[in-house]
Structures are given as C-alpha cells and as structure tokens.
Design a protein around this motif. Structure first.
Motif, PDB file in Angstrom:
ATOM      1  N   PHE A  89     -12.909  29.841  55.124  1.00  0.00           N
ATOM      2  CA  PHE A  89     -12.560  28.863  53.899  1.00  0.00           C
ATOM      3  C   PHE A  89     -12.853  27.424  54.162  1.00  0.00           C
ATOM      4  N   PRO A  90     -13.747  26.680  53.699  1.00  0.00           N
ATOM      5  CA  PRO A  90     -13.867  25.281  53.757  1.00  0.00           C
ATOM      6  C   PRO A  90     -12.506  24.469  53.610  1.00  0.00           C
ATOM      7  N   ASP A  91     -12.294  23.200  54.032  1.00  0.00           N
ATOM      8  CA  ASP A  91     -11.269  22.459  53.974  1.00  0.00           C
ATOM      9  C   ASP A  91     -10.925  22.015  52.482  1.00  0.00           C
TER      10      ASP A  91
ATOM     11  N   ARG B 237      -5.092  23.433  41.230  1.00  0.00           N
ATOM     12  CA  ARG B 237      -5.948  24.155  42.029  1.00  0.00           C
ATOM     13  C   ARG B 237      -6.496  23.203  43.290  1.00  0.00           C
ATOM     14  N   GLU B 238      -7.191  22.079  43.035  1.00  0.00           N
ATOM     15  CA  GLU B 238      -7.573  20.870  43.923  1.00  0.00           C
ATOM     16  C   GLU B 238      -6.285  20.790  44.994  1.00  0.00           C
TER      17      GLU B 238
ATOM     18  N   GLN C   4     -14.001  21.933  46.438  1.00  0.00           N
ATOM     19  CA  GLN C   4     -15.520  21.751  45.848  1.00  0.00           C
ATOM     20  C   GLN C   4     -16.352  22.407  46.786  1.00  0.00           C
ATOM     21  N   ASP C   5     -16.269  22.176  48.266  1.00  0.00           N
ATOM     22  CA  ASP C   5     -16.958  23.166  49.033  1.00  0.00           C
ATOM     23  C   ASP C   5     -17.155  24.570  48.981  1.00  0.00           C
ATOM     24  N   PHE C   6     -15.799  25.144  48.700  1.00  0.00           N
ATOM     25  CA  PHE C   6     -15.826  26.509  48.530  1.00  0.00           C
ATOM     26  C   PHE C   6     -16.194  26.990  47.281  1.00  0.00           C
ATOM     27  N   LEU C   7     -16.327  26.059  46.070  1.00  0.00           N
ATOM     28  CA  LEU C   7     -17.030  26.442  44.657  1.00  0.00           C
ATOM     29  C   LEU C   7     -18.575  26.369  44.928  1.00  0.00           C
ATOM     30  N   LYS C   8     -18.961  25.710  45.865  1.00  0.00           N
ATOM     31  CA  LYS C   8     -20.409  25.526  46.073  1.00  0.00           C
ATOM     32  C   LYS C   8     -20.815  26.845  46.976  1.00  0.00           C
TER      33      LYS C   8
END
Length: 138
Positions: A106-108, A82-83, A111-115
């Motif tokens: 979509f962020p880079d 995933r990462e 982790q930012d996406f999941l936030k």
C-alpha cells in the motif's frame, strides 16, 4: 470553532490506535464528525443521484434493509474521511503484511492507491451507506 476533518483525524492518538488494531483487530475511536456533519451525511441517503448502485438485502437473504454504493464525485465529507484515514490505515496494512513476510503493497497516499486500482480496471467507488430495518423481538 470546529476543526476540519483532516485535523481531527491527524490529532487522534495513532500510536494507541495502531496498538489496539494489532492487539484486537479493531480500535474504538472517539467521535470524528460533528452532529451537523452526521445529519448532513444522513440527508444524502434519499438523494438517489449520489449513488451508483442500491442493493436490497432481503432479495439476497442478507437481512432486512438496503445498502447503497456512492458514485463519483464522492460527497465532500466521505472524500475527506477517506483521504485522512488512508495514510494511517495503509501503515497498518503494510505492517500486517510484514508480519506475514509479504512485501509492502500500500502506497503512502490514497491517490497513488487509486491509480494502482485504476491500472487493474478497478475504477468504481467503494464507499457505501446502509439502512436496516429491525425486526421486532418475539
């Protein structure tokens, strides 16, 4: 020596993959996981504690078989995939949004996406695995 999953994914020909995605909507990749990693992953299927939900496909007339959604924490191989894939796939999604004249969404990094997902109360893991039984041909 076998490279780690992030190194294997990073070393893919992403320019070619991105072109295939744009042209065809899909891209065929070379093998990513080793035989041992695949066997280990397949072995997880019978470990019920690894999953949050099991769906019987026949019950919903989706065919024969079942699929299961993993629970957190995700197995290491799934988390690593995933990462590692996320940054390139986010580029694809943002490029396609650009074709539609929409702003990048979509962020880079994952982790930012999941936030962002968490802000919208989307907190359950989405990776799944499935098992299907083939019907004999008549």
């Amino acid at each position: 020596m076998v490279e780690d999953i992030p190194t294997r994914i990073k070393s893919l020909d992403w320019e070619s993959i991105q072109n295939e995605l744009d042209e065809n909507g899909f891209a065929k990749l070379p093998p990513i996981l080793t035989k041992d990693e695949c066997e280990s992953f397949m072995g997880l299927y019978n470990e019920e504690e690894s999953y949050r939900t099991t769906i019987n496909m026949t019950r919903y007339r989706f065919g024969n078989g079942e699929y299961k959604y993993f629970s957190y924490p995700l197995p290491e191989v799934i988390q690593s995939l995933r990462e590692s894939f996320y940054p390139e796939l986010a580029k694809t999604a943002n490029r396609w949004l650009g074709y539609l004249k929409k702003p990048e969404l979509f962020p880079d990094n994952l982790q930012d996406f999941l936030k962002t997902c968490e802000e919208y109360e989307q907190t359950r893991p989405t990776p799944l695995t499935s098992f299907s039984r083939s019907l004999p041909l008549l």
